[in-house]
Design an enzyme around this catalytic site. Structure first.
Site, PDB file in Angstrom:
ATOM      1  N   THR A 145      34.911  32.643  50.944  1.00  0.00           N
ATOM      2  CA  THR A 145      35.877  32.241  51.979  1.00  0.00           C
ATOM      3  C   THR A 145      36.831  33.391  52.325  1.00  0.00           C
ATOM      4  OG1 THR A 145      35.807  30.016  51.057  1.00  0.00           O
ATOM      5  CG2 THR A 145      37.598  30.505  52.578  1.00  0.00           C
ATOM      6  N   ARG A 226      42.509  38.079  41.879  1.00  0.00           N
ATOM      7  CA  ARG A 226      43.286  37.797  40.672  1.00  0.00           C
ATOM      8  C   ARG A 226      43.588  39.141  40.011  1.00  0.00           C
ATOM      9  NH1 ARG A 226      44.402  33.662  42.381  1.00  0.00           N
ATOM     10  NH2 ARG A 226      44.090  31.549  41.590  1.00  0.00           N
ATOM     11  N   GLU A 255      52.258  37.695  36.189  1.00  0.00           N
ATOM     12  CA  GLU A 255      53.042  37.237  37.344  1.00  0.00           C
ATOM     13  C   GLU A 255      54.188  36.361  36.872  1.00  0.00           C
ATOM     14  OE1 GLU A 255      50.481  35.478  40.315  1.00  0.00           O
ATOM     15  OE2 GLU A 255      49.147  37.199  40.293  1.00  0.00           O
ATOM     16  N   HIS A 274      52.134  37.000  45.210  1.00  0.00           N
ATOM     17  CA  HIS A 274      51.063  35.991  45.244  1.00  0.00           C
ATOM     18  C   HIS A 274      51.312  35.024  46.421  1.00  0.00           C
ATOM     19  CE1 HIS A 274      47.818  33.913  42.598  1.00  0.00           C
ATOM     20  NE2 HIS A 274      47.632  33.644  43.883  1.00  0.00           N
TER      21      HIS A 274
HETATM   22  P1  NAD Z   1      34.807  31.471  47.199  1.00  0.00           P
HETATM   23  O1  NAD Z   1      34.182  30.705  46.091  1.00  0.00           O
HETATM   24  O2  NAD Z   1      34.707  30.930  48.578  1.00  0.00           O
HETATM   25  O3  NAD Z   1      34.201  32.949  47.224  1.00  0.00           O
HETATM   26  C1  NAD Z   1      34.054  33.773  46.105  1.00  0.00           C
HETATM   27  C2  NAD Z   1      32.867  34.681  46.360  1.00  0.00           C
HETATM   28  O4  NAD Z   1      32.806  35.711  45.368  1.00  0.00           O
HETATM   29  C3  NAD Z   1      31.530  33.928  46.325  1.00  0.00           C
HETATM   30  O5  NAD Z   1      30.812  34.231  47.491  1.00  0.00           O
HETATM   31  C4  NAD Z   1      30.843  34.502  45.085  1.00  0.00           C
HETATM   32  O6  NAD Z   1      29.448  34.536  45.216  1.00  0.00           O
HETATM   33  C5  NAD Z   1      31.436  35.905  45.053  1.00  0.00           C
HETATM   34  N1  NAD Z   1      31.290  36.591  43.772  1.00  0.00           N
HETATM   35  C6  NAD Z   1      31.493  36.097  42.533  1.00  0.00           C
HETATM   36  N2  NAD Z   1      31.262  37.066  41.613  1.00  0.00           N
HETATM   37  C7  NAD Z   1      30.915  38.187  42.297  1.00  0.00           C
HETATM   38  C8  NAD Z   1      30.576  39.516  41.924  1.00  0.00           C
HETATM   39  N3  NAD Z   1      30.518  39.865  40.649  1.00  0.00           N
HETATM   40  N4  NAD Z   1      30.293  40.418  42.905  1.00  0.00           N
HETATM   41  C9  NAD Z   1      30.345  40.058  44.202  1.00  0.00           C
HETATM   42  N5  NAD Z   1      30.660  38.808  44.613  1.00  0.00           N
HETATM   43  C10 NAD Z   1      30.939  37.901  43.674  1.00  0.00           C
HETATM   44  O7  NAD Z   1      36.311  31.658  46.786  1.00  0.00           O
HETATM   45  P2  NAD Z   1      37.510  32.159  47.731  1.00  0.00           P
HETATM   46  O8  NAD Z   1      38.212  31.001  48.324  1.00  0.00           O
HETATM   47  O9  NAD Z   1      36.990  33.241  48.622  1.00  0.00           O
HETATM   48  O10 NAD Z   1      38.496  32.764  46.646  1.00  0.00           O
HETATM   49  C11 NAD Z   1      38.081  33.845  45.832  1.00  0.00           C
HETATM   50  C12 NAD Z   1      39.120  34.083  44.748  1.00  0.00           C
HETATM   51  O11 NAD Z   1      40.279  34.619  45.349  1.00  0.00           O
HETATM   52  C13 NAD Z   1      39.584  32.803  44.055  1.00  0.00           C
HETATM   53  O12 NAD Z   1      38.774  32.497  42.949  1.00  0.00           O
HETATM   54  C14 NAD Z   1      40.995  33.120  43.654  1.00  0.00           C
HETATM   55  O13 NAD Z   1      41.021  33.675  42.372  1.00  0.00           O
HETATM   56  C15 NAD Z   1      41.428  34.158  44.677  1.00  0.00           C
HETATM   57  N6  NAD Z   1      42.366  33.617  45.692  1.00  0.00           N
HETATM   58  C16 NAD Z   1      43.604  34.189  45.797  1.00  0.00           C
HETATM   59  C17 NAD Z   1      44.482  33.719  46.747  1.00  0.00           C
HETATM   60  C18 NAD Z   1      45.856  34.337  46.900  1.00  0.00           C
HETATM   61  O14 NAD Z   1      46.798  33.633  47.215  1.00  0.00           O
HETATM   62  N7  NAD Z   1      46.003  35.632  46.690  1.00  0.00           N
HETATM   63  C19 NAD Z   1      44.127  32.644  47.591  1.00  0.00           C
HETATM   64  C20 NAD Z   1      42.860  32.101  47.466  1.00  0.00           C
HETATM   65  C21 NAD Z   1      41.972  32.602  46.514  1.00  0.00           C
END
Ligand code: NAD
Length: 308
Positions: A145, A226, A255, A274
């Site tokens: 996403t 993260r 954090e 964050h």
């Molecule tokens: P998501 O599940 O939609 O996407 C994560 C993607 O990472 C997936 O497509 C997965 O296949 C891929 N992935 C996993 N391991 C991988 C690797 N080793 N190499 C390449 N790709 C890999 O999740 P999202 O909504 O995109 O969120 C991702 C992460 O971002 C969350 O788990 C969270 O920790 C973090 N996040 C942070 C904030 C913020 O406020 N800064 C907000 C939302 C999410």
């Protein structure tokens, strides 16, 4: 059928708990705001924080208002029979815009001017420092996403977009998708490297000395995933030695970022608390996810965004 959904007071760090409670007025279960010591009668919980007391309560389902669920103990939840769902899927636009903002700030020097403004200082950057994003490249590590939200906006800004994905299938707005095994060579070409993978055993320390050393000396590392996906000590070293040109960081190993962190004082670093996913619409998006999963549960369907 669920009888009571608790909204844990910890969500207050992201939005007013009452706003979510009121937005869920239309669903059958009662919805009330609860604290850790007051979970009695709840069979579901919507929360930001995790506490071991959740395992002792009579919960069937916990919904995390974050996409990242690395703080939750999957095995313990599974053995207690508690289903865990997350909020993946709702942050692509907010985080995508934050990342676009970081990149525009580095290209146009906006953070430098904002810093100077505090001192009433009229001082342009050197003539060869500013650049335009349309002539630059970005490598997005993780194309879920967040990664797709970043890629769409970078593409709209005219950037050359590449990505890294475990399964390198084509993704909209990404010129070339490389497999995870080619991370080091892929980051080497890019002006911006954006980290958007979840924190797992396999991604902890994914960006360390080797990857930072492979990057261009004018490259900017952006972490909105993260803190522990990145080796923060190696990053500070890379910034201090000029191995890379800058960083924009929304997430940290600890954090809030401790007051004595060298990252606070670096001119070529943007620190945000964050907050990349923050939006006044957050509670409404959570309400939509919760409402849909209440419906699915009632209809005997599998829950969306199920993690455990
Ligand atoms: P998501 O599940 O939609 O996407 C994560 C993607 O990472 C997936 O497509 C997965 O296949 C891929 N992935 C996993 N391991 C991988 C690797 N080793 N190499 C390449 N790709 C890999 O999740 P999202 O909504 O995109 O969120 C991702 C992460 O971002 C969350 O788990 C969270 O920790 C973090 N996040 C942070 C904030 C913020 O406020 N800064 C907000 C939302 C999410």
């Amino acid at each position: 059928m669920l009888s009571t959904i608790g909204i844990h007071e910890s969500v207050g760090a992201v939005f007013r708990p009452e706003a979510l409670r009121d937005a869920l007025e239309d669903i059958d279960p009662d919805v009330r705001i609860v604290s850790t010591g007051d979970l009695g009668g709840c069979d579901a919980l919507v929360t930001l924080a995790y506490d071991n007391a959740f395992l002792e309560a009579d919960l069937e389902w916990i919904h995390s208002i974050q996409a990242g669920v690395d703080r939750f103990p999957f095995d313990a939840l599974e053995s207690t029979g508690i289903t865990l769902t997350n909020s993946t899927g709702i942050h692509g636009d907010a985080v995508g815009e934050t990342v676009a903002g970081y990149m525009l700030s580095f290209a146009r020097g906006l953070h430098h001017y904002r810093d100077n403004e505090a001192d009433h200082e009229w001082d342009r950057q050197d003539w060869d420092v500013p650049f335009t994003l349309g002539e630059e490249s970005v490598c997005v590590v993780g194309l879920g996403t967040l990664g797709r939200g970043v890629a769409a906006r970078a593409d709209a800004l005219g950037m050359d977009v590449v990505g890294v994905k475990r399964t390198p299938i084509p993704v909209d707005h990404v010129g070339t998708v490389y497999p995870s095994g080619e991370l080091k060579t892929t980051v080497a070409e890019a002006r911006f490297v954006v980290v958007t993978v979840p924190l797992t055993d396999r991604t902890e320390g994914l960006i360390g000395t080797a990857e930072l050393s492979a990057m261009r000396s004018d490259a900017v590392l952006i972490n909105v995933a993260r803190g522990r996906v990145l080796d923060q000590t190696a990053l500070v070293d890379a910034l201090e030695t000029g191995t890379i040109g800058g960083a924009a960081l929304d997430v940290f190993e600890t954090e809030p970022l401790p007051a004595d962190s060298p990252l606070w004082g670096m001119e070529n670093v943007i620190v945000t608390p964050h907050a990349a996913a923050a939006t006044g619409a957050y509670y409404r998006r959570i309400a939509t996810l919760v409402r849909e999963n209440v419906r699915r549960r009632d209809d005997g369907e599998g829950l969306a965004n199920r993690v455990v």
